[in-house]
Motif scaffolding. Structure first.
Motif, short mmCIF file in Angstrom:
data_model
loop_
_atom_site.label_atom_id
_atom_site.label_comp_id
_atom_site.label_asym_id
_atom_site.label_seq_id
_atom_site.Cartn_x
_atom_site.Cartn_y
_atom_site.Cartn_z
N VAL A 36 0.98 -1.22 -0.12
CA VAL A 36 0.21 0.08 -0.09
C VAL A 36 0.94 1.12 0.01
CG1 VAL A 36 -1.79 1.06 1.20
CG2 VAL A 36 -1.88 -1.01 1.04
N SER A 40 0.56 3.71 -3.10
CA SER A 40 0.02 5.02 -2.63
C SER A 40 1.34 6.32 -2.97
CB SER A 40 -0.23 5.29 -1.30
OG SER A 40 0.64 5.04 -0.34
N GLU A 413 -6.92 -1.79 4.21
CA GLU A 413 -5.84 -1.01 4.02
C GLU A 413 -5.71 -0.45 2.68
OE1 GLU A 413 -3.02 0.04 5.86
OE2 GLU A 413 -4.44 -0.13 7.29
N CYS A 414 -6.34 -1.06 1.70
CA CYS A 414 -6.52 -0.52 0.23
C CYS A 414 -7.48 0.52 0.19
CB CYS A 414 -6.84 -1.70 -0.39
SG CYS A 414 -5.74 -3.01 -0.97
N LEU A 417 -5.55 3.65 -0.82
CA LEU A 417 -5.38 4.11 -2.23
C LEU A 417 -6.57 4.93 -2.94
CD1 LEU A 417 -4.06 0.45 -3.10
CD2 LEU A 417 -2.79 2.51 -2.57
N VAL A 453 -3.87 -5.45 -4.03
CA VAL A 453 -3.55 -3.96 -3.79
C VAL A 453 -3.57 -3.43 -5.23
CG1 VAL A 453 -2.27 -2.28 -2.98
CG2 VAL A 453 -2.44 -4.52 -1.53
#
Length: 707
Positions: A36, A40, A413-414, A417, A453
């Motif tokens: 990530v 990112s 967590e994605c 993005l 991801v």
């Protein structure tokens, strides 16, 4: 042969390791954060033209404990630092030569080499330069002034605090309050000569591996405007920063190295740092563990040896404290403890470490408040043998649950993005399209990024592109063929993002169908969603006990159940994001929100709870079909009361409901609902103010017409 005491200690080590695993401190977490962070950073650079380095425990390392910040470095463009023997020339850059000060290792001054004629940071570079004798140097103090002003203007809804080169600010980010810590850096053209020792250092135990060292030496080094108080040049001094290198070393940890790091941080913050909060830092602990890993190798860091590893770290730290010296891992001549502690404080810390080493397991139990809350360590009642027996069953259940749902962490967590794509103004559609292409082709993409991801970024990027291209549908001078092409191309983009998550990815397609007045298509997609979903988790939902909750849709009814009751087939849903430049894509009430954001300039997007937005879309479909509205209005009201009560943007939920009530002719109920919204957010940046003005102006106009 191991003694019974050693065997008991090994068993306790394994139990503690499993407890940490249940709390998410595992190798999988490092792999997800690596993916990530890397992606990112590419998104921020490709879409927004900014270079940011995600660092620190919460954002990049996964070692966050109570009180951890979200840290990142912003790399200032158009300035570069070079070694003295470098003959780099560029008419696009301000070039400064690094002047290393003798006796002050890890620091440098930046002497003017070449200044270009462009302006930077809304301030003339000349104002940042100070004279010393017949030479000119970049001033740390003057360098920071325009940067702090710029951050202050952008973060108008944050509480800013300045300490040295950093800007700390509390900010609600997607329903949760975080502490952000921003630092600024200037990129070095190459590693400083002082770091050659680290590159060529013999490592008999094999950590870090030659492959990791080779990778790290390709990373950029930066200088930050941090001074040593003992320097003769306090206004001109810059400190070397190895953020990417140190982050890669953490990512290379095995599971037990990582867990050891977490526990040492807990003991440090709970037991040692209070002796000298201003002079002791977690950064010292990080460097300590780097040295120990190099000296002992990774073989020592195994599950049965976790407690012993912590003892080694604490004992080594005590030696450094008593000597008043701890070398920096990459620049050993830089001392992280030099002159920081008086002899009395040194002895007090050493005595505390000895006390903690008497029973390292009990020390961990005493520091459990630093870890995320769990019931495992609370089960200890003074008997380790009983603890190991009593915790076996609940710990096994926790490990099973962790195995069933660990992929949810990756999926959640994605969300970062998606946030990075919309978090800044003036998103360029061509840049979004190019980013999607890079991800699809694997171009300029790290091979270590996890496939899921990449898929998440590509899917949301397609959705964002679809939203942006629909803006052209409002152009008066486009032909019917061009309209048909745009609709077709947008439809393809939304279909590519359909499987973004369990809910929100599909809602963009419903919105697009409604935009084109295709009620049947919108209804078909939404009906499939409302009829049956997997159990899904959304970060914005929490119970009064702060427990994670799952929802499931079945026949348009919402089922709510606990985390432990989920099966293997679970998912997540992200927020529904609308950046300010898709005004012509969003439904009418959200146009108010985005128009207001365009006027205020901060933030650059609004977000909606996915289930709330799904219910609103159901309302729109029902209204356009001239069907009975009572049932869906009741669902909206109940949802806001039962699920949306704790989310950060509840006022926007009330604004959606208020709009729905008003278009149904329920003016008084709408006014009451907008009033509730104003209680949550009382200033003029709440669109409820404008809804109320419109309602009242129409009411007055109607009264005047009757008269």
């Amino acid at each position: 042969m191991d003694s019974e005491e050693d065997m008991d200690k090994n068993k306790l080590s394994e139990v503690v390791s499993d407890i940490l695993k249940c709390n998410g401190y595992c190798k999988n977490k490092l792999e997800v954060l690596r993916s990530v962070c890397l992606l990112s950073e590419k998104i921020v650079y490709d879409l927004h033209g900014a270079t940011e380095i995600k660092c620190g425990s919460a954002l990049a390392e996964g070692s966050e404990v109570v009180g951890s910040d979200i840290d990142f470095m912003t790399v200032v463009p158009e300035i570069i630092a070079v070694n003295e023997n470098c003959d780099l020339f560029s008419n696009k850059m301000h070039i400064f030569t690094m002047k290393l000060d003798k006796g002050l290792h890890g620091y440098t001054r930046l002497q003017v080499h070449t200044l270009n004629q462009n302006r930077i940071l809304d301030s003339d570079i000349q104002s940042m330069v100070v004279k010393d004798g017949n030479k000119f140097f970049l001033s740390t103090e003057e360098f920071l002034k325009p940067l702090k002003n710029k951050i202050g203007n952008v973060r108008e809804n944050a509480s800013l605090k300045y300490h040295g080169p950093s800007i700390s600010h509390s900010l609600y980010y997607l329903y949760t309050k975080f502490e952000f810590d921003t630092t600024f850096g200037i990129k070095c053209h190459s590693w400083p000569v002082a770091d050659d020792e680290w590159k060529n250092r013999p490592r008999s135990k094999g950590w870090p591996s030659k492959e990791i060292v080779d990778v790290i030496t390709t990373f950029p080094v930066h200088v930050m405007p941090i001074v040593d108080e003992k320097s003769n040049y306090p206004s001109m001094q810059w400190r070397f920063a190895f953020s990417k290198a140190e982050r890669e070393l953490i990512w290379s940890f095995n599971k037990i190295q990582f867990q050891c790091y977490v526990l040492i941080k807990c003991i440090f913050k709970g037991k040692l740092q209070p002796f000298s909060p201003d002079e002791l830092s977690v950064y010292q602990i990080k460097n300590l563990l780097f040295w120990i890993s190099e000296d002992y190798g990774v073989e020592m860091f195994n599950k049965a040896n976790l407690l012993h590893c912590i003892e080694i770290c604490l004992d080594r730290f005590k030696q450094h404290i008593l000597r008043g010296s701890l070398p920096h891992y990459i620049i050993p001549d830089r001392d992280l403890l030099k002159g920081k502690l008086d002899s009395k404080t040194q002895q007090r810390i050493a005595d505390e470490i000895d006390k903690n080493l008497e029973d390292i397991f009990v020390t961990i139990v005493e520091c459990r408040h630093i870890l995320p809350p769990d019931n495992f360590l609370n089960m200890y009642n003074g008997s380790k043998k009983n603890f190991v027996c009593q915790i076996k069953a609940p710990l096994n259940n926790g490990l099973v649950l962790r195995k069933k749902t660990k992929h949810l962490y990756s999926m959640r967590e994605c969300k970062r993005l998606c946030f990075e794509m919309v978090s800044r103004p003036n998103i360029n559609m061509e840049n979004v399209f190019a980013l999607i292409g890079d991800i699809s082709l694997g171009k300029n993409i790290s091979h270590t990024i996890l496939p899921y991801v990449l898929k998440t970024a590509a899917r949301f990027g397609s959705i964002l592109f679809g939203m942006m291209i629909t803006v052209y549908l409002n152009e008066m001078n486009i032909t019917s063929e061009e309209i048909e092409y745009i609709v077709k191309f947008s439809s393809i983009s939304f279909k590519k993002g359909f499987d973004l998550d369990e809910l929100s990815g599909k809602l963009y397609s419903v919105t697009f169908a409604l935009l084109n007045n295709n009620i049947d298509a919108a209804s078909e997609i939404l009906s499939r969603i409302m009829y049956n979903t997997k159990p899904f988790h959304f970060h914005g939902w929490k119970t009064k006990n702060n427990e994670k909750r799952f929802l499931q849709l079945s026949n348009s009814e919402i089922s709510d159940f606990d985390y432990v009751d989920v099966n293997n087939d679970v998912s997540v849903s992200h927020e529904v994001f609308f950046p300010v430049n898709v005004l012509h894509f969003v439904p009418e009430p959200i146009k108010y929100e985005l128009s207001l954001l365009q006027c205020t300039g901060s933030p650059c997007f609004c977000v909606y709870d996915p289930l709330l937005y799904a219910l609103y879309l159901m309302f729109e479909i029902t209204r356009k079909r001239n069907e009975q509205m009572t049932k869906i209005l009741r669902k909206l009201i109940n949802f806001i009361e039962n699920y949306a009560g704790d989310i950060g943007d509840r006022y926007r939920a009330c604004n959606l409901l208020g709009y729905c009530l008003y278009v149904c002719g329920l003016r008084d109920e709408a006014i009451f609902t907008f009033g509730r919204s104003m209680q949550d957010k009382t200033d003029s940046t709440n669109a409820a103010v404008y809804h109320l003005c419109i309602i009242l102006s129409k009411y007055v106009a109607n009264k005047a017409a009757v008269v």
